[in-house]
Design a protein around this motif. Structure first.
Motif, PDB file in Angstrom:
ATOM      1  N   GLY A  10      -0.668-113.924 -32.706  1.00  0.00           N
ATOM      2  CA  GLY A  10       0.115-114.137 -31.384  1.00  0.00           C
ATOM      3  C   GLY A  10      -0.326-113.644 -30.283  1.00  0.00           C
ATOM      4  O   GLY A  10      -1.678-113.076 -30.233  1.00  0.00           O
ATOM      5  N   TYR A  11       0.650-113.110 -29.322  1.00  0.00           N
ATOM      6  CA  TYR A  11       0.012-112.417 -28.142  1.00  0.00           C
ATOM      7  C   TYR A  11      -0.700-111.306 -28.358  1.00  0.00           C
ATOM      8  O   TYR A  11      -1.908-110.869 -27.757  1.00  0.00           O
ATOM      9  N   GLY A  12      -0.200-110.381 -29.361  1.00  0.00           N
ATOM     10  CA  GLY A  12      -0.957-109.160 -29.634  1.00  0.00           C
ATOM     11  C   GLY A  12      -2.175-109.277 -30.267  1.00  0.00           C
ATOM     12  O   GLY A  12      -3.302-108.724 -30.011  1.00  0.00           O
ATOM     13  N   ASP A  32      -3.653-115.734 -39.899  1.00  0.00           N
ATOM     14  CA  ASP A  32      -2.272-116.212 -39.362  1.00  0.00           C
ATOM     15  C   ASP A  32      -1.970-117.294 -40.427  1.00  0.00           C
ATOM     16  O   ASP A  32      -2.804-118.161 -40.938  1.00  0.00           O
ATOM     17  N   LYS A  33      -0.729-117.591 -40.721  1.00  0.00           N
ATOM     18  CA  LYS A  33       0.003-118.475 -41.473  1.00  0.00           C
ATOM     19  C   LYS A  33      -0.317-119.779 -40.629  1.00  0.00           C
ATOM     20  O   LYS A  33      -0.269-120.830 -41.698  1.00  0.00           O
ATOM     21  N   ASN A  34      -0.391-119.880 -39.847  1.00  0.00           N
ATOM     22  CA  ASN A  34      -0.542-121.335 -38.977  1.00  0.00           C
ATOM     23  C   ASN A  34      -1.862-121.478 -38.468  1.00  0.00           C
ATOM     24  O   ASN A  34      -2.641-120.569 -38.176  1.00  0.00           O
ATOM     25  N   GLN A  40       4.815-119.019 -27.116  1.00  0.00           N
ATOM     26  CA  GLN A  40       6.261-119.035 -26.998  1.00  0.00           C
ATOM     27  C   GLN A  40       6.956-118.989 -25.740  1.00  0.00           C
ATOM     28  O   GLN A  40       8.024-119.528 -25.237  1.00  0.00           O
ATOM     29  N   THR A  41       6.249-118.324 -24.688  1.00  0.00           N
ATOM     30  CA  THR A  41       6.760-118.064 -23.581  1.00  0.00           C
ATOM     31  C   THR A  41       6.872-119.261 -22.704  1.00  0.00           C
ATOM     32  O   THR A  41       7.602-119.458 -21.677  1.00  0.00           O
ATOM     33  N   VAL A  43       8.016-122.229 -24.129  1.00  0.00           N
ATOM     34  CA  VAL A  43       8.663-123.177 -25.047  1.00  0.00           C
ATOM     35  C   VAL A  43       9.758-123.972 -24.346  1.00  0.00           C
ATOM     36  O   VAL A  43      10.084-124.896 -24.616  1.00  0.00           O
ATOM     37  N   VAL A  78      -0.061-113.330 -45.340  1.00  0.00           N
ATOM     38  CA  VAL A  78      -0.195-112.172 -45.928  1.00  0.00           C
ATOM     39  C   VAL A  78       1.222-111.883 -46.598  1.00  0.00           C
ATOM     40  O   VAL A  78       2.315-111.966 -45.858  1.00  0.00           O
ATOM     41  N   VAL A 104       2.372-109.190 -36.702  1.00  0.00           N
ATOM     42  CA  VAL A 104       3.238-110.345 -37.253  1.00  0.00           C
ATOM     43  C   VAL A 104       4.463-110.897 -36.464  1.00  0.00           C
ATOM     44  O   VAL A 104       4.874-112.073 -36.774  1.00  0.00           O
ATOM     45  N   SER A 166      15.008-116.010 -23.124  1.00  0.00           N
ATOM     46  CA  SER A 166      14.861-116.979 -23.741  1.00  0.00           C
ATOM     47  C   SER A 166      15.865-118.282 -23.374  1.00  0.00           C
ATOM     48  O   SER A 166      15.912-119.453 -23.137  1.00  0.00           O
ATOM     49  N   ASP A 297       5.993-107.450 -31.305  1.00  0.00           N
ATOM     50  CA  ASP A 297       7.469-107.741 -31.794  1.00  0.00           C
ATOM     51  C   ASP A 297       7.804-107.057 -33.027  1.00  0.00           C
ATOM     52  O   ASP A 297       9.175-106.969 -33.228  1.00  0.00           O
ATOM     53  N   THR A 312       8.207-108.278 -25.745  1.00  0.00           N
ATOM     54  CA  THR A 312       7.788-109.284 -24.848  1.00  0.00           C
ATOM     55  C   THR A 312       6.300-109.385 -25.176  1.00  0.00           C
ATOM     56  O   THR A 312       5.453-108.489 -25.668  1.00  0.00           O
ATOM     57  N   ALA A 313       5.637-110.507 -24.557  1.00  0.00           N
ATOM     58  CA  ALA A 313       4.243-110.696 -24.551  1.00  0.00           C
ATOM     59  C   ALA A 313       3.534-109.606 -24.081  1.00  0.00           C
ATOM     60  O   ALA A 313       2.544-109.113 -24.547  1.00  0.00           O
ATOM     61  N   GLN A 314       3.916-109.091 -22.718  1.00  0.00           N
ATOM     62  CA  GLN A 314       3.493-108.065 -21.968  1.00  0.00           C
ATOM     63  C   GLN A 314       3.119-106.821 -22.870  1.00  0.00           C
ATOM     64  O   GLN A 314       2.058-106.294 -22.869  1.00  0.00           O
TER      65      GLN A 314
HETATM   66  C1  LIG Z   1      11.685-118.684 -25.492  1.00  0.00           C
HETATM   67  C2  LIG Z   1      11.094-117.576 -25.029  1.00  0.00           C
HETATM   68  C3  LIG Z   1      10.773-117.121 -24.017  1.00  0.00           C
HETATM   69  C4  LIG Z   1       9.778-115.991 -23.706  1.00  0.00           C
HETATM   70  N1  LIG Z   1       9.501-115.543 -22.591  1.00  0.00           N
HETATM   71  C5  LIG Z   1       8.705-114.405 -22.271  1.00  0.00           C
HETATM   72  C6  LIG Z   1       8.307-114.016 -21.104  1.00  0.00           C
HETATM   73  O1  LIG Z   1       8.441-114.920 -20.020  1.00  0.00           O
HETATM   74  N2  LIG Z   1       7.239-112.993 -20.982  1.00  0.00           N
HETATM   75  C7  LIG Z   1       7.219-112.183 -21.998  1.00  0.00           C
HETATM   76  O2  LIG Z   1       6.488-111.142 -21.905  1.00  0.00           O
HETATM   77  N3  LIG Z   1       7.604-112.586 -23.401  1.00  0.00           N
HETATM   78  C8  LIG Z   1       8.337-113.506 -23.348  1.00  0.00           C
HETATM   79  N4  LIG Z   1       8.996-113.899 -24.600  1.00  0.00           N
HETATM   80  C9  LIG Z   1       8.740-113.102 -25.636  1.00  0.00           C
HETATM   81  C10 LIG Z   1       7.199-113.284 -26.295  1.00  0.00           C
HETATM   82  O3  LIG Z   1       7.117-114.557 -26.746  1.00  0.00           O
HETATM   83  C11 LIG Z   1       7.255-112.281 -27.545  1.00  0.00           C
HETATM   84  O4  LIG Z   1       7.296-111.097 -27.298  1.00  0.00           O
HETATM   85  C12 LIG Z   1       5.656-112.506 -28.307  1.00  0.00           C
HETATM   86  O5  LIG Z   1       5.553-113.715 -28.513  1.00  0.00           O
HETATM   87  C13 LIG Z   1       5.246-111.240 -29.156  1.00  0.00           C
HETATM   88  O6  LIG Z   1       3.947-111.229 -29.540  1.00  0.00           O
HETATM   89  P1  LIG Z   1       3.382-110.757 -30.866  1.00  0.00           P
HETATM   90  O7  LIG Z   1       2.015-110.722 -30.946  1.00  0.00           O
HETATM   91  O8  LIG Z   1       4.051-109.389 -31.281  1.00  0.00           O
HETATM   92  O9  LIG Z   1       4.009-111.896 -32.053  1.00  0.00           O
HETATM   93  P2  LIG Z   1       3.979-113.422 -31.904  1.00  0.00           P
HETATM   94  O10 LIG Z   1       3.551-114.051 -30.775  1.00  0.00           O
HETATM   95  O11 LIG Z   1       5.494-113.871 -32.463  1.00  0.00           O
HETATM   96  O12 LIG Z   1       2.817-113.883 -33.220  1.00  0.00           O
HETATM   97  C14 LIG Z   1       3.071-113.320 -34.337  1.00  0.00           C
HETATM   98  C15 LIG Z   1       1.845-114.248 -35.198  1.00  0.00           C
HETATM   99  O13 LIG Z   1       2.051-113.580 -36.497  1.00  0.00           O
HETATM  100  C16 LIG Z   1       1.948-114.707 -37.454  1.00  0.00           C
HETATM  101  N5  LIG Z   1       2.567-114.433 -38.719  1.00  0.00           N
HETATM  102  C17 LIG Z   1       3.894-113.866 -39.142  1.00  0.00           C
HETATM  103  N6  LIG Z   1       3.911-113.411 -40.289  1.00  0.00           N
HETATM  104  C18 LIG Z   1       2.627-113.711 -40.799  1.00  0.00           C
HETATM  105  C19 LIG Z   1       2.163-113.223 -42.037  1.00  0.00           C
HETATM  106  N7  LIG Z   1       2.926-112.786 -43.223  1.00  0.00           N
HETATM  107  N8  LIG Z   1       0.949-113.696 -42.603  1.00  0.00           N
HETATM  108  C20 LIG Z   1       0.184-114.446 -41.448  1.00  0.00           C
HETATM  109  N9  LIG Z   1       0.677-114.442 -40.242  1.00  0.00           N
HETATM  110  C21 LIG Z   1       1.779-114.179 -40.064  1.00  0.00           C
HETATM  111  C22 LIG Z   1       2.883-115.995 -36.753  1.00  0.00           C
HETATM  112  O14 LIG Z   1       2.281-117.070 -37.558  1.00  0.00           O
HETATM  113  C23 LIG Z   1       2.410-115.578 -35.288  1.00  0.00           C
HETATM  114  O15 LIG Z   1       1.354-116.539 -34.950  1.00  0.00           O
HETATM  115  C24 LIG Z   1       9.562-115.042 -25.129  1.00  0.00           C
HETATM  116  C25 LIG Z   1      10.016-115.538 -26.090  1.00  0.00           C
HETATM  117  C26 LIG Z   1      10.742-116.635 -26.281  1.00  0.00           C
HETATM  118  C27 LIG Z   1      10.970-117.005 -27.768  1.00  0.00           C
END
Ligand SMILES: Cc1cc2nc3c(=O)[nH]c(=O)nc-3n(C[C@H](O)[C@H](O)[C@H](O)COP(=O)(O)OP(=O)(O)OC[C@H]3O[C@@H](n4cnc5c(N)ncnc54)[C@H](O)[C@@H]3O)c2cc1C
Length: 396
Positions: A10-12, A32-34, A40-41, A43, A78, A104, A166, A297, A312-314
């Motif tokens: 994901g973003y992180g 990643d599972k996908n 997501q930001t 969507v 995982v 994740v 969202s 997250d 947040t993605a940030q």
């Molecule tokens: C509609 C919407 C709007 C948003 N707007 C904003 C915005 O404007 N600004 C902002 O900063 N944030 C926004 N966010 C929040 C932001 O999208 C999340 O905070 C961000 O995606 C978190 O990043 P992450 O890397 O922690 O997790 P994610 O981006 O959710 O990535 C997690 C990844 O882990 C993978 N994964 C999960 N479990 C496993 C496993 N067991 N094995 C292998 N892979 C796995 C998933 O497939 C995914 O690819 C928004 C969210 C939504 C839903």
């Protein structure tokens, strides 16, 4: 060569991968599972039909190939991390690491105390659900259009449960789309309605008063009916029942009112908060697991005043960069400093070319300028990923 595993692209996860693969003493395995990175930001625009699939998904195989030769992508889920053994189990194999990063993310929290919630609502935390929702939305619009020729058969009512960032962005973009329909399709688009529902006293609970007031005004202008202090107790196929027993009919419903940490976290033996996020130490290290860091997250992250920051993605990207640098420091036997962070700014897309922004909790931006700034941030992020995807695609 040190083996670093990043779980979750994901973003992180992507930010950590980009930084770490610059160091040729590391080999990085991104899992990643996908097969894609889900933006997501963006969507809200996808659901309302303004963006397409290529605006919200990035191919991870090409991306990692474009990053260099010291990074490998594995598409697998995982399922388990061994405590203090530095071993990760996926659905197909077991992998050893020197350092690992848990990124994740989170999933929609379909609260069990709301009867029928999971069965009858759409979430947006994965592409399949967003796709199903978009299809349902388009189908209803198409049905509505058909009513021009036949007898009109009632309203189209979309309910959005959850008025956080969202929910608000999705409601605004859909309302804007419907407004366009109203003008272009005239009478066949009459009686299209969006309701935004939240148990909190305002939309965007916890955000700055400026953002709450301005967003409320804009949402109302777009014709959205806002229901606050509204506690949902049951959802059936076409009806919401509130705690005070009032009822609301809908055609379809989207649920954006809460998240909880991804499934993998539930299998782990480490301190967690009530939404299942890992509570790491001040260096974002996971208790009971050796050389394992947690970011984004799936983690409870606090600011210097110990306030829990919204996911947040940030913050996911900031925590990723901090952890990537910490791994480098550990390899050079340098001491690690605690992770300190804050939210630099928030931008909210509010339909069409209108947005709101608040930078450093002080600077307010509104309207087209805020829209341009939000777009620039997204474009910049996406451009960086696309450069690598293009480079990787040409190597296939
Ligand atoms: C509609 C919407 C709007 C948003 N707007 C904003 C915005 O404007 N600004 C902002 O900063 N944030 C926004 N966010 C929040 C932001 O999208 C999340 O905070 C961000 O995606 C978190 O990043 P992450 O890397 O922690 O997790 P994610 O981006 O959710 O990535 C997690 C990844 O882990 C993978 N994964 C999960 N479990 C496993 C496993 N067991 N094995 C292998 N892979 C796995 C998933 O497939 C995914 O690819 C928004 C969210 C939504 C839903």
């Amino acid at each position: 060569m040190k083996q670093i595993i990043i779980i979750g692209a994901g973003y992180g996860g992507l930010r950590a991968a980009e930084h770490l693969c610059k160091n040729k003493n590391f080999h990085i395995t991104l899992i990643d599972k996908n097969p894609y990175h889900y933006m997501q930001t963006e969507v809200y625009g996808y659901i309302a039909g303004r963006f397409d699939m290529s605006d919200i998904a990035i191919d991870l195989e090409s991306f990692t190939k474009g990053l260099g030769t010291n990074i490998t992508f594995i598409q697998s889920e995982v399922t388990h991390i061994e405590t203090s053994k530095k071993v990760i189990l996926t659905s197909g194999e077991s992998l050893c690491y020197d350092y690992a990063i848990l990124a994740v993310g989170a999933k929609t929290n379909f609260f069990s105390f709301i009867e029928g919630l999971k069965e009858h609502t759409h979430g947006v935390k994965d592409i399949q659900r967003a796709f199903a929702f978009r299809q349902a939305f388009e189908k209803r619009l198409s049905d509505k259009l058909q009513n021009k020729k036949f007898k009109r058969s009632g309203d189209l009512h979309i309910a959005i449960a959850g008025a956080g960032l969202s929910g608000v962005e999705i409601a605004a973009e859909m309302a804007y789309t419907l407004k366009r329909y109203e003008k272009i399709l005239a009478q066949c688009s009459h009686n299209l309605k969006i309701s935004l529902i939240d148990a909190a006293p305002t939309v965007l609970p916890g955000m700055h008063a400026y953002l709450i007031q301005k967003s409320t005004k804009r949402l109302k202008k777009l014709g959205i009916a806002i229901y606050t202090n509204a506690f949902i107790s049951q959802i059936t196929q076409r009806q919401i029942t509130f705690k005070d027993q009032t009822k609301m009919d809908f055609d379809f419903i989207i649920f954006t009112a809460g998240i909880k940490a991804a499934n993998l976290i539930a299998t782990m033996d480490t301190p967690k908060n009530k939404i299942g996020q890992i509570i790491p130490n001040s260096m974002l290290m996971v208790e009971n697991y050796e050389n394992l860091f947690a970011i984004g997250d799936c983690t409870q992250i606090t600011d210097q005043q110990s306030n829990i920051l919204p996911p947040t993605a940030q913050i996911a990207e900031k925590s990723a960069l901090y952890v990537a640098k910490s791994i480098e420091k550990s390899e050079q036997d340098q001491p690690l400093k605690p992770f300190e962070t804050k939210i630099d700014g928030v931008f909210i897309a509010l339909g069409g070319k209108y947005a709101l922004g608040m930078l450093y909790n002080k600077i307010k931006v509104e309207g087209y300028l805020a829209y341009i700034l939000k777009k620039l941030i997204t474009r910049f992020y996406r451009f960086g990923l696309e450069l690598k995807v293009n480079a990787g695609y040409n190597k296939r």
